[in-house]
Design a protein around this motif. Sequence first.
Motif, PDB file in Angstrom:
ATOM      1  N   LEU A   1       5.211 -23.143  10.030  1.00 55.35           N
ATOM      2  CA  LEU A   1       3.989 -23.548  10.733  1.00 55.35           C
ATOM      3  C   LEU A   1       4.406 -24.288  11.998  1.00 55.35           C
ATOM      4  O   LEU A   1       5.134 -25.288  11.931  1.00 55.35           O
ATOM      5  N   ALA A   2       3.987 -23.802  13.136  1.00 54.65           N
ATOM      6  CA  ALA A   2       4.253 -24.446  14.430  1.00 54.65           C
ATOM      7  C   ALA A   2       2.908 -24.860  15.028  1.00 54.65           C
ATOM      8  O   ALA A   2       1.984 -24.045  15.087  1.00 54.65           O
ATOM      9  N   VAL A   3       2.795 -26.116  15.456  1.00 49.09           N
ATOM     10  CA  VAL A   3       1.494 -26.647  15.864  1.00 49.09           C
ATOM     11  C   VAL A   3       1.607 -27.417  17.179  1.00 49.09           C
ATOM     12  O   VAL A   3       2.523 -28.235  17.363  1.00 49.09           O
ATOM     13  N   VAL A   4       0.666 -27.151  18.080  1.00 53.07           N
ATOM     14  CA  VAL A   4       0.474 -27.956  19.284  1.00 53.07           C
ATOM     15  C   VAL A   4      -0.556 -29.034  18.970  1.00 53.07           C
ATOM     16  O   VAL A   4      -1.628 -28.731  18.418  1.00 53.07           O
ATOM     17  N   THR A   5      -0.236 -30.285  19.276  1.00 56.14           N
ATOM     18  CA  THR A   5      -1.181 -31.380  19.055  1.00 56.14           C
ATOM     19  C   THR A   5      -1.388 -32.153  20.356  1.00 56.14           C
ATOM     20  O   THR A   5      -0.610 -32.019  21.304  1.00 56.14           O
ATOM     21  N   ALA A   6      -2.439 -32.967  20.384  1.00 59.38           N
ATOM     22  CA  ALA A   6      -2.780 -33.741  21.583  1.00 59.38           C
ATOM     23  C   ALA A   6      -3.040 -35.193  21.197  1.00 59.38           C
ATOM     24  O   ALA A   6      -3.796 -35.463  20.266  1.00 59.38           O
TER      25      ALA A   6
ATOM     26  N   ALA B   1      13.007 -20.007  28.857  1.00 61.96           N
ATOM     27  CA  ALA B   1      13.041 -20.381  30.269  1.00 61.96           C
ATOM     28  C   ALA B   1      11.654 -20.771  30.765  1.00 61.96           C
ATOM     29  O   ALA B   1      11.501 -21.714  31.559  1.00 61.96           O
ATOM     30  N   ALA B   2      10.620 -20.072  30.277  1.00 60.45           N
ATOM     31  CA  ALA B   2       9.245 -20.398  30.689  1.00 60.45           C
ATOM     32  C   ALA B   2       8.826 -21.779  30.210  1.00 60.45           C
ATOM     33  O   ALA B   2       8.150 -22.523  30.942  1.00 60.45           O
ATOM     34  N   VAL B   3       9.223 -22.138  28.986  1.00 59.96           N
ATOM     35  CA  VAL B   3       8.931 -23.482  28.491  1.00 59.96           C
ATOM     36  C   VAL B   3       9.621 -24.535  29.341  1.00 59.96           C
ATOM     37  O   VAL B   3       9.009 -25.534  29.743  1.00 59.96           O
ATOM     38  N   THR B   4      10.898 -24.320  29.633  1.00 59.42           N
ATOM     39  CA  THR B   4      11.658 -25.266  30.452  1.00 59.42           C
ATOM     40  C   THR B   4      11.059 -25.406  31.841  1.00 59.42           C
ATOM     41  O   THR B   4      10.914 -26.521  32.368  1.00 59.42           O
ATOM     42  N   GLN B   5      10.685 -24.288  32.421  1.00 56.24           N
ATOM     43  CA  GLN B   5      10.090 -24.300  33.763  1.00 56.24           C
ATOM     44  C   GLN B   5       8.757 -25.045  33.759  1.00 56.24           C
ATOM     45  O   GLN B   5       8.457 -25.811  34.690  1.00 56.24           O
ATOM     46  N   ALA B   6       7.946 -24.812  32.733  1.00 52.21           N
ATOM     47  CA  ALA B   6       6.635 -25.484  32.656  1.00 52.21           C
ATOM     48  C   ALA B   6       6.806 -26.996  32.497  1.00 52.21           C
ATOM     49  O   ALA B   6       6.055 -27.774  33.101  1.00 52.21           O
ATOM     50  N   LYS B   7       7.772 -27.418  31.703  1.00 51.62           N
ATOM     51  CA  LYS B   7       8.039 -28.846  31.550  1.00 51.62           C
ATOM     52  C   LYS B   7       8.464 -29.477  32.860  1.00 51.62           C
ATOM     53  O   LYS B   7       8.015 -30.561  33.235  1.00 51.62           O
ATOM     54  N   ALA B   8       9.327 -28.767  33.590  1.00 50.52           N
ATOM     55  CA  ALA B   8       9.830 -29.287  34.863  1.00 50.52           C
ATOM     56  C   ALA B   8       8.734 -29.374  35.911  1.00 50.52           C
ATOM     57  O   ALA B   8       8.773 -30.250  36.796  1.00 50.52           O
ATOM     58  N   ALA B   9       7.748 -28.499  35.801  1.00 60.28           N
ATOM     59  CA  ALA B   9       6.658 -28.479  36.791  1.00 60.28           C
ATOM     60  C   ALA B   9       5.650 -29.596  36.584  1.00 60.28           C
ATOM     61  O   ALA B   9       4.821 -29.867  37.457  1.00 60.28           O
ATOM     62  N   ARG B  10       5.676 -30.256  35.419  1.00 60.41           N
ATOM     63  CA  ARG B  10       4.707 -31.305  35.148  1.00 60.41           C
ATOM     64  C   ARG B  10       5.027 -32.571  35.924  1.00 60.41           C
ATOM     65  O   ARG B  10       6.154 -32.906  36.153  1.00 60.41           O
TER      66      ARG B  10
ATOM     67  N   ASP C   1       0.292 -35.339  25.849  1.00 57.00           N
ATOM     68  CA  ASP C   1      -0.645 -36.407  26.204  1.00 57.00           C
ATOM     69  C   ASP C   1      -1.853 -35.736  26.859  1.00 57.00           C
ATOM     70  O   ASP C   1      -1.935 -35.608  28.074  1.00 57.00           O
ATOM     71  N   ASP C   2      -2.783 -35.297  26.020  1.00 58.21           N
ATOM     72  CA  ASP C   2      -3.863 -34.445  26.497  1.00 58.21           C
ATOM     73  C   ASP C   2      -5.030 -34.526  25.514  1.00 58.21           C
ATOM     74  O   ASP C   2      -4.951 -35.213  24.490  1.00 58.21           O
ATOM     75  N   VAL C   3      -6.110 -33.821  25.852  1.00 61.32           N
ATOM     76  CA  VAL C   3      -7.282 -33.743  24.979  1.00 61.32           C
ATOM     77  C   VAL C   3      -7.172 -32.500  24.100  1.00 61.32           C
ATOM     78  O   VAL C   3      -6.173 -31.780  24.144  1.00 61.32           O
ATOM     79  N   HIS C   4      -8.195 -32.245  23.301  1.00 64.01           N
ATOM     80  CA  HIS C   4      -8.168 -31.152  22.323  1.00 64.01           C
ATOM     81  C   HIS C   4      -7.812 -29.820  22.976  1.00 64.01           C
ATOM     82  O   HIS C   4      -8.402 -29.425  23.988  1.00 64.01           O
ATOM     83  N   GLY C   5      -6.837 -29.147  22.402  1.00 64.94           N
ATOM     84  CA  GLY C   5      -6.396 -27.868  22.922  1.00 64.94           C
ATOM     85  C   GLY C   5      -5.321 -27.962  23.992  1.00 64.94           C
ATOM     86  O   GLY C   5      -4.770 -26.945  24.398  1.00 64.94           O
ATOM     87  N   ALA C   6      -5.042 -29.180  24.478  1.00 63.88           N
ATOM     88  CA  ALA C   6      -4.024 -29.409  25.519  1.00 63.88           C
ATOM     89  C   ALA C   6      -4.196 -28.486  26.719  1.00 63.88           C
ATOM     90  O   ALA C   6      -3.244 -27.826  27.158  1.00 63.88           O
ATOM     91  N   PRO C   7      -5.409 -28.414  27.301  1.00 65.03           N
ATOM     92  CA  PRO C   7      -5.636 -27.470  28.398  1.00 65.03           C
ATOM     93  C   PRO C   7      -4.829 -27.777  29.656  1.00 65.03           C
ATOM     94  O   PRO C   7      -4.531 -26.869  30.434  1.00 65.03           O
ATOM     95  N   SER C   8      -4.475 -29.050  29.867  1.00 68.93           N
ATOM     96  CA  SER C   8      -3.719 -29.404  31.068  1.00 68.93           C
ATOM     97  C   SER C   8      -2.240 -29.067  30.941  1.00 68.93           C
ATOM     98  O   SER C   8      -1.471 -29.265  31.882  1.00 68.93           O
ATOM     99  N   HIS C   9      -1.849 -28.591  29.777  1.00 61.87           N
ATOM    100  CA  HIS C   9      -0.468 -28.166  29.548  1.00 61.87           C
ATOM    101  C   HIS C   9      -0.445 -26.677  29.229  1.00 61.87           C
ATOM    102  O   HIS C   9       0.327 -26.212  28.388  1.00 61.87           O
ATOM    103  N   LEU C  10      -1.302 -25.930  29.915  1.00 56.68           N
ATOM    104  CA  LEU C  10      -1.515 -24.519  29.602  1.00 56.68           C
ATOM    105  C   LEU C  10      -0.225 -23.713  29.607  1.00 56.68           C
ATOM    106  O   LEU C  10       0.082 -23.020  28.642  1.00 56.68           O
TER     107      LEU C  10
END
Length: 358
Positions: free
Chosen positions: A280-285, A349-358, A312-321
């Motif tokens: 089970l893998a889960v995204v939480t906010a 690589a996409a995960v790493t890139q998205a983290k770096a862009a934040r 660090d986001d609201v339900h669904g983590a939309p700002s971390h799309l």
Amino acid sequence: MNDLEELKRFVVTHAVSQNLPPGPYTAVLDRITTDTADAPGSWPHEWIRAGRELQEAGQTLAAAQYYNFGRFPFVDGPGRRRALALCTAAFETWRETQPGIDAETIEIDGLPVRVLTAGLSAEQPRPLLVLTGGIVSPKEQWGAVLPQLAASGLAAVVADLPGVGESPLRYHRDSWRIYPAILDALAGRARVQESRLLALSFSGHAAITAALHDPRIRGIVGNGPPIRAFFRDTAWQRRVPKVTTDTLAHLTGVPAEKVYEHVRDWALTAEQLRSLNVPLAVVTARRDEVIPPADTALLRENVPFLSIVEHDDVHGAPSHLAETRAWSLLAVHKMRPDPPPQVIEALTAAVTQAKAAR
């Protein structure tokens, strides 16, 4: 009647999750002054008006999403019913231009249920991924991801949670049965014995329950699922946004003031979670206004094969799309015994890139 300001806040999170440019939908929200009826200035009318402008400009998929917002959070009258019809029609127009995205009707609990599919093949069946949204997001909100899923080597199906969008089903405690029914219907065109579920928000609860019953489900990826405290904690329930409570009441067919009593026995137990023998893998906010932190804690304490990413986001983590989408798809493929190395590499690589862009 919906709380208009709350409704606007919630629909923005869904617009962000669809990566829509903010200028146009902000202009629509500025024009909306009432949630009632279907006249100029009303919620459905203004979203429909904007959707038609997009459709006339050839932006059919974006138009479908605007029509979708017009029926948000659920159909409660002629205006939202009109918006839903336009949404499904516009999405169908777009789908017909996309090679490889198909639609079919399967039977669930004796009723015809329409789903979207890609990558099905009787000659070369692939592992199956079933994607379902939450209580306010129909399959048309997520169907555009199907080509990406098929390109990564999966057979994929996108379905509505019962009662959402055009689904004729009632949402109830045993709604987890949609998953075995989908697997049954697609057997022979996908390797359903190697099925994974990508289940967003409330559908994560149904997905976990389904995995406890059906051994063909070999992994689950969720995003903000209710587990136990959401269904039992009366103090938390008083804090839940009205739009969530009202939508849950509508889908279950129970008055809003009685809905939490109605769903109380939906709560999963620690024993059930400990018996979950698939990943089970889960995204939480951290600032989730719908799902209480106690539910995440319960997962951490009891699920044997658990991966969690917290934003660090609201339900669904939309700002971390971008990060959430890449992480979720990466989690799906990591659950496979033979994931394509190039897919793992690209998603990592996409995960790493998205983290770096934040």
